[in-house]
Design an enzyme around this catalytic site. Structure first.
Site, PDB file in Angstrom:
ATOM      1  N   SER A 198      -6.179   1.238  -4.604  1.00 18.90           N
ATOM      2  CA  SER A 198      -6.297   2.672  -4.336  1.00 18.90           C
ATOM      3  C   SER A 198      -4.923   3.339  -4.383  1.00 18.90           C
ATOM      4  O   SER A 198      -4.305   3.344  -5.449  1.00 18.90           O
ATOM      5  CB  SER A 198      -7.008   2.863  -3.001  1.00 18.90           C
ATOM      6  OG  SER A 198      -7.657   4.081  -3.001  1.00 18.90           O
ATOM      7  N   HIS A 257     -15.812   1.746  -4.025  1.00 20.48           N
ATOM      8  CA  HIS A 257     -14.390   1.655  -3.685  1.00 20.48           C
ATOM      9  C   HIS A 257     -14.061   0.362  -2.955  1.00 20.48           C
ATOM     10  O   HIS A 257     -12.905  -0.050  -2.924  1.00 20.48           O
ATOM     11  CB  HIS A 257     -14.004   2.862  -2.845  1.00 20.48           C
ATOM     12  CG  HIS A 257     -12.540   3.114  -2.784  1.00 20.48           C
ATOM     13  ND1 HIS A 257     -11.764   3.279  -3.903  1.00 20.48           N
ATOM     14  CD2 HIS A 257     -11.709   3.224  -1.729  1.00 20.48           C
ATOM     15  CE1 HIS A 257     -10.513   3.490  -3.532  1.00 20.48           C
ATOM     16  NE2 HIS A 257     -10.447   3.452  -2.228  1.00 20.48           N
ATOM     17  N   ASP A 299     -17.697   4.151  -7.562  1.00 19.39           N
ATOM     18  CA  ASP A 299     -16.539   4.460  -6.715  1.00 19.39           C
ATOM     19  C   ASP A 299     -16.370   5.977  -6.706  1.00 19.39           C
ATOM     20  O   ASP A 299     -15.851   6.566  -7.661  1.00 19.39           O
ATOM     21  CB  ASP A 299     -15.265   3.785  -7.240  1.00 19.39           C
ATOM     22  CG  ASP A 299     -14.096   3.990  -6.265  1.00 19.39           C
ATOM     23  OD1 ASP A 299     -13.069   3.290  -6.406  1.00 19.39           O
ATOM     24  OD2 ASP A 299     -14.214   4.855  -5.365  1.00 19.39           O
ATOM     25  N   TYR A 331       0.852  -1.190   0.000  1.00 16.31           N
ATOM     26  CA  TYR A 331       0.000   0.000   0.000  1.00 16.31           C
ATOM     27  C   TYR A 331       0.892   1.245   0.000  1.00 16.31           C
ATOM     28  O   TYR A 331       1.053   1.893  -1.002  1.00 16.31           O
ATOM     29  CB  TYR A 331      -0.977  -0.022   1.188  1.00 16.31           C
ATOM     30  CG  TYR A 331      -1.937   1.149   1.207  1.00 16.31           C
ATOM     31  CD1 TYR A 331      -1.727   2.246   2.042  1.00 16.31           C
ATOM     32  CD2 TYR A 331      -3.028   1.184   0.343  1.00 16.31           C
ATOM     33  CE1 TYR A 331      -2.589   3.333   2.033  1.00 16.31           C
ATOM     34  CE2 TYR A 331      -3.902   2.276   0.321  1.00 16.31           C
ATOM     35  CZ  TYR A 331      -3.670   3.338   1.173  1.00 16.31           C
ATOM     36  OH  TYR A 331      -4.516   4.426   1.148  1.00 16.31           O
TER      37      TYR A 331
END
Ligand SMILES: O=C(NCC(=O)N1CCC[C@H]1C(=O)O)OCc1ccccc1
Length: 703
Positions: free
Chosen positions: A548, A673, A634, A467
């Site tokens: 993301s 999302h 999203d 991430y």
């Protein structure tokens, strides 16, 4: 010849000038989700992707295996409100978890609220809730199709009936009750014009804090706090004693302003806010208060966070005191007041949680709770209770709930519940932590999970997840998709705790922000090199995954080092770094990314922005098999990022003869999302993703 017949997308002559640099944006037209040709384009892309995934000869087996492993009972920590206990439960495959009510811990559980009744496909989710102080009213927020927008309703606990009002145009909202159980504060964008269903892309600005009187229409609600800066989002918490409203305001995703108001009379209009912190320089998180003494978790002058006390009768900084100083290595993750005058502190030590009990008044430690390698992912209890519950998860343990009883002469901890998962035998696996050296010499931790007997000959498939942003800690969690991968493809999965996260406090977060963002990509690429050098896998068997901000990570890495990876899974990625701040809540991410509005921001963003750095690799290197995933509702990371990126990627790379790996996008409908996604859609998405990985990396499935 082209490996795949990709849809054609017209390239328009759109150009922007950023600080004297001209940048073309030929797919600007894909930024309009309502345009017919955008909808047409989405259908054409899905028409290429789904057949590719359907060609996976063992799709049915994967789907069965994912469904079987998914089908274990899920429980939240029980929590007491008023005289009743409550608990979220999911029998295993229900689309949404159900809230149960119990008279006592060992009594019959009855359904209190079942969101599955609200839609046939489970796309209406309970995304937030808050009981009134006396536990007699339940405020709850429903989201549809995965959007961030919620509608708040109120349920009378005794009758199970809803009050008439529905609060709409609510987003990024606190929910907090006055202690008279009638007044309720929430944040909303009531002036929002046009669509507010999550398929729109316009900016969310001018959020205001409203006061609602239970049992009245939303039209009677009035503004109690508003700021001039359109990008401030408001937080509000009625204090433990009920006499104060603690108000915060955050502009990005880090650092907040801090105010308070005395709540000693009727709320009739704008509150008289007393300023405590009026500069955006640190995080201040309210824990509890004793009278005017307020306890906050903060990173002010403490990059690993600490607990301070601010006396609201004399809130000047000179008068603040430290209750629990910052630890020189461990990061203070959160604190919670419990058992009248005690404080539970949760730290992160080399990416594993520890839990300790302290005296609230002095901060002095009373004891440590024994925690294995893993994550504390839930806690419940109040200062007026003499018990608490907390929840533990690790790579191979989905859920252990502990009960702590403070009522006796000694503190007693017992296992309240431990979830067994079908025929998963944790003793057949290895989960470990290793440290590797990144490009600039930084030591970065990674978790590795594989079966005992895993053959370290460099031929095995590997899933590498990252991430790297927003101060988020990627700690051990239980993942069905990763375990199916390990079980049926003889692989390993790896989580790299790259910079940009909060694993080592502010220094780790700052190491992956603004002009340092390239460190995240370097850390991730060096994780891949480490895994190949140490024969966990090889570049033809390595898949990288991220969502993301993690989708940005994956897309930047396949642009920069395509030779390192066989397959790339980029979920709801932020991919146009020059324009992300123009859509919905994107401007809030400037606190990690900076923005192209400034010259220095443009310089470092333009260097790694995925959309702007696609190029044909050297020699016989090709792009990895790439699957982007996004969804039509999203509104956190709008789908235009993925549509523009796949269009550019297929245009620039899709026709190159040596590019035999697929470059595709999967656009989901009635989804967003990720938060609140129904189980059926999650299983479908995991199945498709594993099929894409297996097909693209030539994996064989075995039972
Ligand atoms: O934008 C974020 N968070 C950052 C975020 O969601 N990001 C940051 C980058 C892309 C995306 C992601 O990584 O999920 O949160 C908005 C918010 C939610 C609730 C309350 C207040 C404010």
């Amino acid at each position: 010849t082209m490996a795949y017949q990709y849809p054609s997308a017209r390239r328009e002559d759109v150009k922007d000038t950023y600080h004297n640099v001209e940048v073309a944006d030929p797919y600007r037209w894909l930024e309009d989700p309502d345009a017919e040709d955008t909808k047409q384009y989405v259908e054409e892309q899905n028409a290429v992707t789904h057949p590719y995934i359907e060609e996976c000869s063992f799709k049915e087996e994967i789907n069965k295996s994912v469904t079987k492993l998914w089908n274990y009972p899920k429980y939240s920590t029980p929590f007491k409100q008023g005289s009743k206990y409550y608990q979220y439960r999911n029998t295993g495959l229900q689309n949404q978890s159900v809230i149960y009510q119990l008279d006592s811990l060992d009594s019959e559980a009855t359904v209190f609220l079942d969101p599955n009744l609200l839609s046939k496909d489970g796309t209406i989710a309970l995304s937030t809730s808050k009981f009134s102080e006396d536990g007699k009213v339940f405020a709850y927020g429903l989201s549809s199709s995965g959007s961030d927008w919620i509608e708040i309703k109120f349920r009378n606990v005794e009758t199970g009936k809803d009050y008439n009002e529905i609060l709409t145009k609510v987003k990024f909202s606190p929910m907090t009750w006055m202690h008279d159980n009638k007044g309720f504060f929430y944040g909303a964008y009531l002036h929002k014009q046009g669509k507010a269903d999550g398929s729109e892309t316009d900016c969310n600005e001018y959020q205001k804090l409203y006061y609602h009187c239970l049992g009245t229409d939303q039209s009677q609600d009035f503004v109690v706090v508003e700021f001039d800066d359109p990008q401030l989002r408001i937080g509000a918490t009625v204090s433990y004693c009920g006499k104060y409203l603690v108000v915060t305001a955050v502009k990005g995703c880090k650092n907040n302003l801090l105010y308070f108001a005395r709540m000693d009379g009727e709320v009739t209009g704008k509150l008289n806010l007393k300023p405590v912190v009026t500069e955006l320089e640190a995080d201040y998180e309210y824990i509890t208060n004793n009278g005017s003494k307020f306890f906050f978790r903060t990173n002010k002058d403490a990059p690993n966070y600490r607990i301070i006390v601010i006396d609201f009768d004399n809130p000047d900084k000179a008068n603040w005191s430290t209750l629990v100083p910052e630890h020189e290595k461990d990061v203070l993750d959160w604190g919670k007041a419990i058992n009248t005058n005690q404080l539970v502190l949760c730290y992160l030590r080399d990416v594993k949680n520890t839990l300790s009990l302290h005296k609230l008044e002095s901060g002095e430690k009373i004891m440590d709770f024994p925690i294995e390698l893993g994550t504390i992912n839930g806690i419940s209890g109040k200062r007026e209770h003499t018990e608490m519950f907390y929840r533990f998860v690790s790579f191979l343990t989905p859920n252990i709930i502990y009960k702590v009883d403070f009522s006796g002469s000694t503190i007693k901890q017992t296992v309240f519940h431990e979830t067994k998962v079908g025929d998963l035998d944790p003793s057949k696996y290895v989960s470990k932590q290793e440290f590797y050296t990144s490009k600039d010499g930084t030591k970065v931790p990674m978790f590795i999970v594989h079966k005992k007997g895993f053959v370290m000959d460099g031929t095995k498939p590997c899933m590498l997840y990252g991430y790297g942003g927003f101060n988020i800690n990627v700690t051990p969690s239980f993942s069905v998709s990763r375990l199916v991968f390990v079980n049926h493809f003889d692989g390993c999965f790896v989580v790299a705790n790259i910079r940009g996260g909060g694993e080592y406090g502010d220094k780790w977060h700052n190491g992956g922000r603004f002009a340092n963002k390239q460190n995240c990509f370097d850390d991730f690429q060096y994780a891949a090199k480490y895994l190949v050098e140490n024969k966990y896998t090889n570049s033809d068997k390595l898949t990288i995954l991220g969502g993301s901000n993690g989708g940005l990570l994956v897309a930047a890495c396949i642009n920069q080092a395509p030779q390192l990876f066989a397959t790339a899974i980029c979920q709801v990625g932020v991919l146009d770094m020059l324009r992300f701040h123009k859509f919905t809540i994107g401007y809030a991410w400037k606190s990690d990314y900076g923005s192209s509005e400034t010259s220095e921001g443009f310089d470092y963003l333009y260097k790694y922005s995925p959309l702007h750095n696609i190029k044909i690799p050297e020699g016989d290197v090709q792009y990895p098999a790439t699957l982007l995933l996004t969804a039509d509702h999203d509104d956190r990371v709008v789908p235009l990022h993925s549509l523009k990126f796949i269009a550019e990627l297929q245009h620039k790379i899709g026709n190159v003869p040596k590019q035999t790996n697929p470059l595709m996008v999967r656009v989901e409908t009635r989804a967003g999302h990720g938060a609140g996604k129904p189980t059926a859609k999650l299983i479908e998405e995991v199945t498709d993703t594993l099929c894409f990985i297996a097909k693209s990396t030539n994996l064989e499935f075995h039972e």
